[in-house]
Design a protein around this motif. Structure first.
Motif, PDB file in Angstrom:
ATOM      1  N   MET A 132      -0.571   9.028  -1.376  1.00  0.00           N
ATOM      2  CA  MET A 132      -0.421   9.150   0.069  1.00  0.00           C
ATOM      3  C   MET A 132       1.021   9.505   0.402  1.00  0.00           C
ATOM      4  O   MET A 132       1.960   9.092  -0.274  1.00  0.00           O
ATOM      5  CB  MET A 132      -0.810   7.840   0.762  1.00  0.00           C
ATOM      6  N   LYS A 133       1.217  10.284   1.465  1.00  0.00           N
ATOM      7  CA  LYS A 133       2.563  10.699   1.837  1.00  0.00           C
ATOM      8  C   LYS A 133       3.340   9.593   2.537  1.00  0.00           C
ATOM      9  O   LYS A 133       4.562   9.654   2.648  1.00  0.00           O
ATOM     10  CB  LYS A 133       2.479  11.926   2.752  1.00  0.00           C
ATOM     11  N   ASP A 134       2.633   8.562   3.025  1.00  0.00           N
ATOM     12  CA  ASP A 134       3.318   7.467   3.724  1.00  0.00           C
ATOM     13  C   ASP A 134       4.119   6.624   2.733  1.00  0.00           C
ATOM     14  O   ASP A 134       3.912   6.653   1.519  1.00  0.00           O
ATOM     15  CB  ASP A 134       2.306   6.589   4.465  1.00  0.00           C
ATOM     16  N   ASP A 135       5.068   5.865   3.269  1.00  0.00           N
ATOM     17  CA  ASP A 135       5.891   4.998   2.434  1.00  0.00           C
ATOM     18  C   ASP A 135       5.108   3.815   1.889  1.00  0.00           C
ATOM     19  O   ASP A 135       5.480   3.225   0.878  1.00  0.00           O
ATOM     20  CB  ASP A 135       7.095   4.486   3.239  1.00  0.00           C
ATOM     21  N   TYR A 136       4.011   3.442   2.516  1.00  0.00           N
ATOM     22  CA  TYR A 136       3.217   2.302   2.057  1.00  0.00           C
ATOM     23  C   TYR A 136       1.825   2.780   1.683  1.00  0.00           C
ATOM     24  O   TYR A 136       1.374   3.813   2.151  1.00  0.00           O
ATOM     25  CB  TYR A 136       3.113   1.225   3.157  1.00  0.00           C
ATOM     26  N   GLN A 137       1.181   2.042   0.830  1.00  0.00           N
ATOM     27  CA  GLN A 137      -0.189   2.342   0.424  1.00  0.00           C
ATOM     28  C   GLN A 137      -1.148   1.424   1.158  1.00  0.00           C
ATOM     29  O   GLN A 137      -0.955   0.212   1.185  1.00  0.00           O
ATOM     30  CB  GLN A 137      -0.348   2.171  -1.085  1.00  0.00           C
ATOM     31  N   ASP A 138      -2.197   2.019   1.756  1.00  0.00           N
ATOM     32  CA  ASP A 138      -3.158   1.204   2.495  1.00  0.00           C
ATOM     33  C   ASP A 138      -4.298   0.722   1.610  1.00  0.00           C
ATOM     34  O   ASP A 138      -5.203   0.047   2.083  1.00  0.00           O
ATOM     35  CB  ASP A 138      -3.722   1.994   3.685  1.00  0.00           C
ATOM     36  N   MET A 139      -4.272   1.067   0.310  1.00  0.00           N
ATOM     37  CA  MET A 139      -5.251   0.627  -0.681  1.00  0.00           C
ATOM     38  C   MET A 139      -6.651   1.184  -0.424  1.00  0.00           C
ATOM     39  O   MET A 139      -7.596   0.793  -1.089  1.00  0.00           O
ATOM     40  CB  MET A 139      -5.299  -0.913  -0.754  1.00  0.00           C
ATOM     41  N   ASN A 140      -6.781   2.087   0.546  1.00  0.00           N
ATOM     42  CA  ASN A 140      -8.052   2.790   0.742  1.00  0.00           C
ATOM     43  C   ASN A 140      -8.085   4.029  -0.152  1.00  0.00           C
ATOM     44  O   ASN A 140      -7.046   4.580  -0.516  1.00  0.00           O
ATOM     45  CB  ASN A 140      -8.239   3.205   2.198  1.00  0.00           C
TER      46      ASN A 140
END
Length: 366
Positions: A132-140
């Motif tokens: 994912m490009k975001d700094d955090y992972q949403d685990m989805n």
């Protein structure tokens, strides 16, 4: 005493005669009017008859001129009529096809403006995973599938499709309209035409597999209140014996469908149930098997309809029947149109049908 004139006729008789004379005069006037009207109708009918005779004479003269001016032989006329009948039949088929497409387009458009289109079942293959490009992972788990349908085209008897590498070659041949093709020391005049493809669709299918929630089915029917069943489901998945689960955030339970949605508090807790299809459920001293599968969210994006005319492909019509086999005739057509001297060029694909018909599928040119 009754008044009489010198002829011995009474005044009343004279008045009666006057009234009778008046009536006869009116009848004569009406008769003259009717006679005048009949004369007008007669004149008009005579004029129409004269015009009809003149038109008949002109028609006979025209037929005689056509008969005298027709210098073509009977065989050429029959061949021309045959070609026209073929084109007429083909145009009728195209009209019916367009009517069916129009009916299908009207059918797929619902009242609220949404489009309904049947898409054939397709098998997909996992190729790679991207972070994912975001700094955090949403685990989805996020999946994106690109789907583009093939567009079919029916190729009829004695027709051929040629796809050139260069678009200019196809457009040049289309502008020529007709082309003389050399086939095994024989020449054939064929018609070169563009053709319109049917409607195709393309879209992206976005599938998100939740890392926090799972779906549960086949929940047993027990004589306990619904809130008790929710508590037992929460306790069961909180104390997972298979290394998964954890603290439960919410339990959504439907008694009628015997299903539930378990949402965990910790992101990624649902990933441990991905390969688990049956899960033990202990309640009232008994063990049941629950069906467990991931909770997914599916949405369709960038849905597009596309249709048009193939710029690199031409349609050949009117190819004469030959004794050679279909493959040999196809090779001769390909050799002819590959030569620059014949206004041709390099050919990517060719398909010729000598008998019956065939369906050819086109893909979107990316």
């Amino acid at each position: 005493m009754i008044d009489t004139d010198h002829c011995g006729t009474s005044k009343d008789e004279i008045e009666g005669l006057k009234e009778e004379l008046k009536k006869w005069k009116e009848r004569i006037e009406r008769a003259e009017k009717a006679n005048t009207h009949l004369l007008c109708c007669k004149l008009s009918a005579e004029e129409e008859c004269i015009k009809a005779e003149e038109e008949l004479v002109k028609l006979k003269d025209f037929q005689e001129e056509q008969h005298k001016g027709n210098i073509k032989s009977r065989s050429n006329r029959e061949a021309e009529v045959f070609l026209l009948s073929q084109e007429n039949a083909e145009l009728k088929r195209e009209i019916e096809k367009l009517k069916e497409e129009l009916a299908e387009c009207n059918a797929v458009l619902s009242r609220d403006g949404r489009i309904k289109k049947k898409v054939a079942e397709k098998k997909v293959k996992f190729s790679h995973m991207e972070d994912m490009k975001d700094d955090y992972q949403d685990m989805n788990t996020h999946c994106v599938f690109g789907v583009t349908t093939k567009v079919p085209f029916r190729l009829n008897q004695n027709q051929a499709l040629l796809t050139f590498e260069d678009e200019e070659v196809a457009q040049r041949l289309i502008k020529m309209g007709k082309h003389t093709v050399n086939l095994d020391n024989k020449t054939a005049d064929v018609t070169v035409r563009p053709f319109t493809l049917e409607m195709g669709i393309k879209f992206e299918l976005h599938v998100t597999i939740s890392g926090k929630a799972i779906n549960v089915a086949e929940v047993p029917e027990l004589c306990i209140p619904e809130d008790w069943m929710r508590d037992k489901l929460e306790l069961n998945f909180y104390k997972s014996e298979q290394g998964g689960g954890g603290e439960v955030e919410n339990v959504s339970y439907d008694k009628h469908s015997r299903t539930a949605v378990i949402t965990f508090l910790r992101p990624g807790a649902a990933n441990s149930f991905v390969r688990c299809t049956k899960y033990p459920f202990f309640v009232n001293g008994s063990c049941y098997r629950l069906s467990v599968f991931p909770k997914t969210n599916v949405r369709l994006e960038q849905f597009q309809l596309y249709c048009g005319i193939s710029k690199k492909t031409i349609l050949l019509k009117g190819i004469q029947e030959m004794e050679d086999d279909e493959e040999s005739i196809q090779d001769m057509i390909e050799i002819h149109f590959q030569k620059p001297s014949n206004s041709g060029g390099e050919i990517e694909r060719i398909k010729y049908v000598s008998k019956g018909g065939a369906w050819v599928c086109f893909e979107e040119d990316t």
